[in-house]
Design an enzyme around this catalytic site. Structure first.
Site, PDB file in Angstrom:
ATOM      1  N   MET A  30       0.842  -1.202   0.000  1.00 26.95           N
ATOM      2  CA  MET A  30       0.000   0.000   0.000  1.00 26.95           C
ATOM      3  C   MET A  30       0.880   1.255   0.000  1.00 26.95           C
ATOM      4  SD  MET A  30      -3.497  -0.879   1.901  1.00 26.95           S
ATOM      5  CE  MET A  30      -3.029  -0.556   3.572  1.00 26.95           C
ATOM      6  N   HIS A  34       9.019   1.146   3.286  1.00 35.33           N
ATOM      7  CA  HIS A  34      10.061   1.206   4.314  1.00 35.33           C
ATOM      8  C   HIS A  34      10.951  -0.034   4.189  1.00 35.33           C
ATOM      9  CE1 HIS A  34       7.517  -1.692   6.317  1.00 35.33           C
ATOM     10  NE2 HIS A  34       6.512  -0.833   6.352  1.00 35.33           N
ATOM     11  N   GLY A  36      10.946  -2.845   5.582  1.00 38.33           N
ATOM     12  CA  GLY A  36      10.227  -4.126   5.487  1.00 38.33           C
ATOM     13  C   GLY A  36       9.868  -4.427   4.034  1.00 38.33           C
ATOM     14  N   HIS A  37       9.348  -3.421   3.342  1.00 40.94           N
ATOM     15  CA  HIS A  37       9.005  -3.602   1.924  1.00 40.94           C
ATOM     16  C   HIS A  37      10.266  -3.882   1.097  1.00 40.94           C
ATOM     17  CE1 HIS A  37       5.617  -0.831   3.246  1.00 40.94           C
ATOM     18  NE2 HIS A  37       4.958  -1.869   2.790  1.00 40.94           N
ATOM     19  N   GLN A  61     -10.113  -2.717   2.164  1.00 43.78           N
ATOM     20  CA  GLN A  61      -9.641  -3.369   3.388  1.00 43.78           C
ATOM     21  C   GLN A  61      -9.663  -2.462   4.608  1.00 43.78           C
ATOM     22  OE1 GLN A  61      -5.859  -4.343   1.358  1.00 43.78           O
ATOM     23  NE2 GLN A  61      -4.853  -3.880   3.287  1.00 43.78           N
ATOM     24  N   GLN A 148       6.041 -11.691   7.045  1.00 40.96           N
ATOM     25  CA  GLN A 148       5.658 -12.399   8.278  1.00 40.96           C
ATOM     26  C   GLN A 148       4.959 -11.453   9.258  1.00 40.96           C
ATOM     27  OE1 GLN A 148       6.336 -15.693   9.354  1.00 40.96           O
ATOM     28  NE2 GLN A 148       5.486 -15.283  11.379  1.00 40.96           N
ATOM     29  N   ASP A 150       2.546  -9.503   8.824  1.00 46.22           N
ATOM     30  CA  ASP A 150       1.091  -9.644   8.686  1.00 46.22           C
ATOM     31  C   ASP A 150       0.794 -11.101   8.360  1.00 46.22           C
ATOM     32  OD1 ASP A 150       0.332  -6.702   8.835  1.00 46.22           O
ATOM     33  OD2 ASP A 150       1.893  -6.718   7.310  1.00 46.22           O
TER      34      ASP A 150
HETATM   35  P1  AMP Z   1       1.497  -2.942   3.507  1.00 44.29           P
HETATM   36  O1  AMP Z   1       2.083  -1.969   2.534  1.00 44.29           O
HETATM   37  O2  AMP Z   1       1.562  -2.494   4.926  1.00 44.29           O
HETATM   38  O3  AMP Z   1       0.140  -3.433   3.075  1.00 44.29           O
HETATM   39  O4  AMP Z   1       2.451  -4.203   3.463  1.00 44.29           O
HETATM   40  C1  AMP Z   1       2.819  -4.802   2.262  1.00 44.29           C
HETATM   41  C2  AMP Z   1       3.621  -6.040   2.545  1.00 44.29           C
HETATM   42  O5  AMP Z   1       4.788  -5.694   3.287  1.00 44.29           O
HETATM   43  C3  AMP Z   1       2.867  -7.083   3.386  1.00 44.29           C
HETATM   44  O6  AMP Z   1       3.126  -8.372   2.880  1.00 44.29           O
HETATM   45  C4  AMP Z   1       3.457  -6.891   4.755  1.00 44.29           C
HETATM   46  O7  AMP Z   1       3.421  -8.054   5.544  1.00 44.29           O
HETATM   47  C5  AMP Z   1       4.899  -6.541   4.398  1.00 44.29           C
HETATM   48  N1  AMP Z   1       5.550  -5.861   5.526  1.00 44.29           N
HETATM   49  C6  AMP Z   1       5.122  -4.749   6.163  1.00 44.29           C
HETATM   50  N2  AMP Z   1       5.956  -4.442   7.185  1.00 44.29           N
HETATM   51  C7  AMP Z   1       6.923  -5.385   7.202  1.00 44.29           C
HETATM   52  C8  AMP Z   1       8.070  -5.639   8.029  1.00 44.29           C
HETATM   53  N3  AMP Z   1       8.398  -4.849   9.039  1.00 44.29           N
HETATM   54  N4  AMP Z   1       8.825  -6.715   7.738  1.00 44.29           N
HETATM   55  C9  AMP Z   1       8.519  -7.541   6.702  1.00 44.29           C
HETATM   56  N5  AMP Z   1       7.452  -7.355   5.896  1.00 44.29           N
HETATM   57  C10 AMP Z   1       6.664  -6.308   6.136  1.00 44.29           C
END
Ligand code: AMP
Length: 280
Positions: A30, A34, A36-37, A61, A148, A150
């Site tokens: 979304m 950061h 994580g992405h 969502q 992991q 989520d």
């Molecule tokens: P989002 O943009 O928050 O919808 O997340 C997109 C993807 O990035 C999802 O598969 C999340 O699980 C993953 N994600 C978000 N934060 C982290 C993190 N700190 N470590 C690993 N994956 C992450």
């Protein structure tokens, strides 16, 4: 790196990538990217020949009390992250492109999506499975790369993919954490310094739980009581759920099976909702 906004162009480019015989990895996000992405993108590059990152703040969502308009949007910075990470294609559709006027079709998974976040956010996973099904139909990837952090979302996605026979692998990437142990996240980023300090109790609770399991504790009741107690010591942190579940089905477990049980935590830090989890 190609930047694509329409479904028809995205389909065309994905077709060309497939024609070259390459494996395609899709990283659904979304935005407000950061570390994580970035880890997901890195893993995607290992799993495939071409990496497609989708950036779409999916209104479906968000619940009625959750504000989609205030979700952070940083498109310029996101494109920078994707360029640095050598992404091949960034797909940034508009809401109208994905859900045109009169849109009325949805995908639901009705078991793994029910407990945990499914209780407090009843329409959330329906939004997730619908957008993932649509993105898979548009891009036709070989694998989806998810975090992991989520883990329930990934479990629900895996089940929906298996049930509907999409034939797409789900690659799970370990949670990327900041120096204080908090998982990198769009919501974590919005915490003030003092909220952040309060939120680190989640990490302390996860660490204590792991320590108890390593020393032989197998009772989920005992572990949940301890974790709830630790979190309860912080005035600004309220527990939404603390649960120990099977890492595949998200079903509550009575007894901890190391390697198979997941400790799942969701809390409010003031008005910010955070989730975290740990394989026990
Ligand atoms: P989002 O943009 O928050 O919808 O997340 C997109 C993807 O990035 C999802 O598969 C999340 O699980 C993953 N994600 C978000 N934060 C982290 C993190 N700190 N470590 C690993 N994956 C992450």
């Amino acid at each position: 790196m190609q930047k694509i906004a329409t479904v028809s162009e995205m389909r065309q480019i994905a077709r060309e990538l497939r024609a070259k015989g390459g494996r395609i990895a899709l990283v659904p996000t979304m935005g407000a990217l950061h570390a994580g992405h970035a880890a997901l993108i890195q893993e995607a590059r290992k799993s495939a020949d071409a990496v497609v990152v989708s950036i779409f703040v999916n209104p479906l969502q968000f619940g009625p009390s959750e504000d989609v308009a205030s979700y952070p949007r940083t498109p310029e910075a996101d494109l920078g992250v994707c360029t640095d990470a050598q992404v091949d294609v960034v797909f940034l559709p508009t809401v109208e492109e994905i859900y045109p006027r009169g849109y009325s079709s949805y995908v639901t998974e009705e078991a793994y999506s029910k407990p945990l976040c499914g209780v407090s956010r009843p329409s959330h996973f329906r939004g997730v499975t619908t957008i993932l099904a649509k993105l898979m139909n548009i891009v036709r990837p070989d694998c989806l790369v998810m975090g992991q952090k989520d883990v329930q979302q990934a479990a629900v996605a895996r089940k929906m993919i298996a049930d509907l026979q999409f034939g797409v692998d789900v690659v799970l990437v370990p949670t990327v954490r900041e120096a204080d142990g908090l998982a990198c996240g769009v919501r974590t980023r919005g915490l003030t310094a003092s909220q952040r300090q309060e939120a680190t109790v989640v990490q302390q609770a996860l660490a204590k739980a792991k320590e108890m399991v390593d020393s032989g504790v197998r009772s989920t009741d005992r572990l949940i009581a301890e974790v709830t107690h630790i979190i309860g010591q912080r005035r600004r942190v309220r527990v939404i759920y603390v649960s120990i579940v099977d890492s595949v089905t998200m079903e509550a477990m009575r007894e901890i099976v190391p390697g198979k049980s997941l400790l799942m935590i969701a809390v409010w830090v003031d008005e910010v909702r955070l989730v975290d989890n740990l394989v026990l």
